[in-house]
Design a protein around this motif. Structure first.
Motif, PDB file in Angstrom:
ATOM      1  N   LEU A  67       0.833  -1.198   0.000  1.00 26.31           N
ATOM      2  CA  LEU A  67       0.000   0.000   0.000  1.00 26.31           C
ATOM      3  C   LEU A  67       0.872   1.254   0.000  1.00 26.31           C
ATOM      4  O   LEU A  67       0.565   2.241  -0.682  1.00 26.31           O
ATOM      5  CB  LEU A  67      -0.916  -0.008   1.228  1.00 26.31           C
ATOM      6  N   THR A 122      -9.977  -4.492   1.077  1.00 28.93           N
ATOM      7  CA  THR A 122     -10.160  -3.442   0.077  1.00 28.93           C
ATOM      8  C   THR A 122      -9.802  -2.098   0.681  1.00 28.93           C
ATOM      9  O   THR A 122     -10.319  -1.719   1.735  1.00 28.93           O
ATOM     10  CB  THR A 122     -11.601  -3.403  -0.440  1.00 28.93           C
ATOM     11  N   ALA A 123      -8.899  -1.390   0.016  1.00 23.17           N
ATOM     12  CA  ALA A 123      -8.502  -0.044   0.427  1.00 23.17           C
ATOM     13  C   ALA A 123      -9.181   0.960  -0.498  1.00 23.17           C
ATOM     14  O   ALA A 123      -8.980   0.921  -1.716  1.00 23.17           O
ATOM     15  CB  ALA A 123      -6.992   0.114   0.364  1.00 23.17           C
ATOM     16  N   PRO A 125      -7.402   7.144  -0.936  1.00 24.57           N
ATOM     17  CA  PRO A 125      -7.170   7.909   0.285  1.00 24.57           C
ATOM     18  C   PRO A 125      -7.720   9.329   0.202  1.00 24.57           C
ATOM     19  O   PRO A 125      -7.920   9.874  -0.878  1.00 24.57           O
ATOM     20  CB  PRO A 125      -5.645   7.924   0.387  1.00 24.57           C
ATOM     21  N   TYR A 149      -6.736   6.222   4.770  1.00 26.51           N
ATOM     22  CA  TYR A 149      -7.265   5.076   4.038  1.00 26.51           C
ATOM     23  C   TYR A 149      -8.335   4.387   4.875  1.00 26.51           C
ATOM     24  O   TYR A 149      -8.130   4.134   6.064  1.00 26.51           O
ATOM     25  CB  TYR A 149      -6.170   4.061   3.729  1.00 26.51           C
ATOM     26  N   GLU A 150      -9.456   4.065   4.246  1.00 26.78           N
ATOM     27  CA  GLU A 150     -10.474   3.241   4.878  1.00 26.78           C
ATOM     28  C   GLU A 150     -10.333   1.828   4.308  1.00 26.78           C
ATOM     29  O   GLU A 150     -10.465   1.617   3.105  1.00 26.78           O
ATOM     30  CB  GLU A 150     -11.873   3.794   4.615  1.00 26.78           C
ATOM     31  N   LEU A 151     -10.050   0.867   5.185  1.00 30.27           N
ATOM     32  CA  LEU A 151      -9.850  -0.519   4.780  1.00 30.27           C
ATOM     33  C   LEU A 151     -11.030  -1.359   5.246  1.00 30.27           C
ATOM     34  O   LEU A 151     -11.462  -1.257   6.404  1.00 30.27           O
ATOM     35  CB  LEU A 151      -8.565  -1.085   5.367  1.00 30.27           C
ATOM     36  N   THR A 167      -9.158   2.041   9.868  1.00 32.72           N
ATOM     37  CA  THR A 167      -8.762   3.342   9.341  1.00 32.72           C
ATOM     38  C   THR A 167      -7.260   3.484   9.532  1.00 32.72           C
ATOM     39  O   THR A 167      -6.741   3.298  10.641  1.00 32.72           O
ATOM     40  CB  THR A 167      -9.493   4.487  10.056  1.00 32.72           C
TER      41      THR A 167
END
Length: 282
Positions: A177, A201-202, A205, A222-224, A245
């Motif tokens: 990432l 899933t990322a 950003p 990033y929200e994962l 997060t």
């Protein structure tokens, strides 16, 4: 579609605090929070367009806090570049933590190819106090992962995962990432934590400024979304989905700054404690 071939024993799902911290590669001394507008805060971040570039050797130290229990652990991550026999990155980490009387110590290592963003091999060893579990994995081709498990209380076992796409351990996913460059679309990859497989899933950003214990930093948020799946690629009913997060620095190094995720009875926060001195790996 993932398929599993096994010898001697079945799939063992385990998601320990050390591996969860590796997914972030950061840890928490204080709660990450948005910095209010002030003369001391840097301007709101804008998405960096330059190529990501780590500085070696890299040493990062983090602390882990629980919203109710306070500090519950710490993690140290180290990465260095190797040029022989091939240009690879060698990473290792050490973690410890305890919560509600349960403690875990872990150590992990990784061989990562920065040219292809492929995790070539990794090892995770966890000491839960009642058992020691070591998982070794080697990825011969994207998505083809051979694993070997040693368990202090169970027979050793071997398993081969065919995931159909480049697969990572949490540490390798973090490095991938960090080095992907500007991300405009969601990115999904299989992540193998021990023998537990996740589809992570990322989302693209968002640039913002966060305030850490060490001061305000411009960051990429990033929200994962981590969905548990079995080795055939089907949704797993044995584990619950997780949301994470993650904040990386908005510069060429994309240093892990902080991570927040749900935990039993509250929230787990991981934050960069300080920019530690560069040291060689041993």
């Amino acid at each position: 579609m993932a398929r599993l071939s096994r010898q001697r024993s079945g799939l063992y799902a385990l998601l320990g605090p050390g591996a969860a911290a590796a997914m972030l590669a950061a840890c928490a001394t204080t709660t990450p929070r948005l910095a209010p507008a002030s003369v001391d805060a840097p301007p709101v971040a804008t998405l960096s367009e330059g190529p990501p570039m780590l500085r070696f050797p890299e040493r990062l130290h983090f602390q882990i806090r629980h919203s109710l229990a306070g500090q519950v652990g710490e993690v140290t991550l180290l990465v260095k570049a190797e040029t022989s026999p091939a240009p690879l990155w060698a990473g290792e980490g050490f973690g410890s933590g305890s919560f509600l009387g349960f403690g875990t110590r872990s150590k992990f290592s990784l061989s990562f190819d920065p040219q292809t963003a492929l995790a070539r091999a990794w090892t995770v060893e966890r000491d839960t106090g009642s058992a020691v579990i070591r998982d070794d994995a080697a990825q011969s081709a994207p998505g083809v992962v051979s694993t070997h498990r040693l368990h202090s209380k169970k027979p050793e076992s071997w398993a081969t995962l065919n995931a159909g796409a480049a697969t990572y351990d949490p540490f390798g996913y973090l490095l991938a990432l960090r080095t992907r460059g500007p991300q405009r679309e969601p990115w999904t990859a299989p992540v193998l934590d021990g023998r537990a497989l996740w589809s992570v899933t990322a989302a693209p950003p968002r640039a913002e400024t966060i305030k850490l214990a060490t001061g305000p930093r411009t960051a990429l948020r990033y929200e994962l979304a981590a969905a548990p799946i079995d080795w055939q690629g089907r949704p797993s009913t044995l584990r619950k989905p997780r949301t994470i997060t993650l904040w990386l620095s908005d510069n060429a190094e994309h240093t892990p700054l902080a991570l927040v995720t749900n935990a039993p009875l509250g929230e787990l926060r991981v934050e960069l404690a300080a920019d530690g001195p560069a040291v060689a790996l041993h």
